[in-house]
Design an enzyme around this catalytic site. Structure first.
Site, PDB file in Angstrom:
ATOM      1  N   SER A 144       3.363  -9.279 -10.066  1.00  0.00           N
ATOM      2  CA  SER A 144       4.620  -9.828  -9.556  1.00  0.00           C
ATOM      3  C   SER A 144       4.312 -11.182  -8.930  1.00  0.00           C
ATOM      4  O   SER A 144       3.137 -11.472  -8.634  1.00  0.00           O
ATOM      5  CB  SER A 144       5.167  -8.872  -8.487  1.00  0.00           C
ATOM      6  N   TYR A 157       4.348  -3.529  -0.855  1.00  0.00           N
ATOM      7  CA  TYR A 157       4.554  -3.913  -2.260  1.00  0.00           C
ATOM      8  C   TYR A 157       3.668  -5.122  -2.583  1.00  0.00           C
ATOM      9  O   TYR A 157       2.995  -5.159  -3.616  1.00  0.00           O
ATOM     10  CB  TYR A 157       6.036  -4.244  -2.485  1.00  0.00           C
TER      11      TYR A 157
END
Ligand code: NAD
Length: 276
Positions: A144, A157
């Site tokens: 990401s 995350y």
């Protein structure tokens, strides 16, 4: 060049979101068969039904990639019943809430790291030896932009995606050094319109990516043996910008003025029951 035509593709989290799109695109590009691993039974059945209706060969498996024993058991079945995997796309991922780190539980930390980081390594350990034996293969690891940037209210995350970026690149260097013939692509997208990050604040510099466009970029990256997919363009600038800017300037310009540090404030995520 990695050939998709005639290949066996395995996608984790392939029942929904970009995983589902990448699987469908590989089949339309001539993949021989698609293996889908997912934890969401309903979506898995729906996606399988839709793809089989188009006369594609699809092998769905209900798997929790966070459970190493399931990964090992089902990988064994895949190798026995379907054969070796040519293209592995490690895509399954989760996000928990928009909250400061102090409000996380131990269980939440373990779950996010297990699905978003450890699972990619365990799944790869099952299929990489076969690729090395054949002298060919391609592994895609979905990290990401949060695997290159730090961002409040998604610290765990971020941790999980930084882990993916570091592992994926290290493995890529090893596989190149040993002339294994196995290629690795690391994917670092910003927010994508799949519902996983519904409610986040985006802006013209960091727009919400269209899932179809991102999925198509990943498929092209496989075909072209590209090392990275970083999207939108701003994500490509992150390493350079972080390298030359003092941290306080980066916090101010990228974090505050471009709104990255406030992006999680409206986060709602998937509607309950719509996805796992
Ligand atoms: N959506 C975004 O804005 C965005 C941005 C950057 C990176 N990513 C990453 O891209 C990947 C795909 O995201 P998406 O937006 O398509 O998500 P999504 O939620 O739409 O799809 C994820 C899929 O993974 C499956 N899954 C979740 N946990 C699993 C588990 N334990 N075992 C097996 N399958 C599991 C889900 O059932 C679902 O089918 C993720 O790794 C995510 O972190 C997403």
């Amino acid at each position: 060049m990695t050939k998709i035509k005639g290949s066996t593709v395995l996608i984790t989290g392939g029942a929904a979101g970009i995983g589902r799109l990448m699987g469908s695109m590989c089949l339309h590009d001539g993949a021989k068969q698609l293996i889908i691993w997912d934890i969401n039974k309903e979506k898995l059945e729906e996606t399988t039904r839709e793809l089989r209706a188009l006369h594609f060969i699809v092998h769905p498996w209900l798997v929790d990639v966070a459970d190493v024993s399931q990964v090992v058991e089902i990988a064994g079945k895949v190798k026995n019943e379907v054969g070796e995997v040519d293209i592995l796309i490690n895509n399954a991922g989760i996000i928990t809430g928009n909250k400061d780190f102090k409000d996380f539980t131990h269980a939440e930390v373990d779950k996010i790291m297990a699905v978003n980081s450890n699972a990619l390594m365990h799944v790869t350990l099952e299929f990489l030896p076969g690729m090395i034996r054949k002298g060919s293969g391609h592994i895609v690891n979905i990290s990401s932009a949060a695997g290159m940037l730090s961002n409040p209210m998604m610290s765990v995350y971020c941790a999980s995606k930084w882990a993916v970026s570091g592992w994926s690149e290290s493995m890529r260097i090893e596989l190149e050094a040993s002339r294994s013939g196995v290629h690795v692509t690391t994917v670092n997208p910003s927010y994508i319109d799949t519902g996983m990050f519904a409610g986040v604040k985006v802006n013209p510099v960091m727009p919400l990516l269209k899932p179809e466009i991102l999925a198509a970029r990943v498929v092209r990256a496989i075909q072209g043996n590209r090392l990275f997919v970083r999207s939108p363009f701003m994500v490509k600038l992150v390493p350079f910008t972080k390298g030359i800017m003092p941290v306080r300037w980066f916090d101010l310009i990228v974090g505050r003025w471009l709104g990255v540090y406030g992006s999680m404030k409206g986060f709602r995520g998937h509607e309950k029951g719509k996805n796992s």
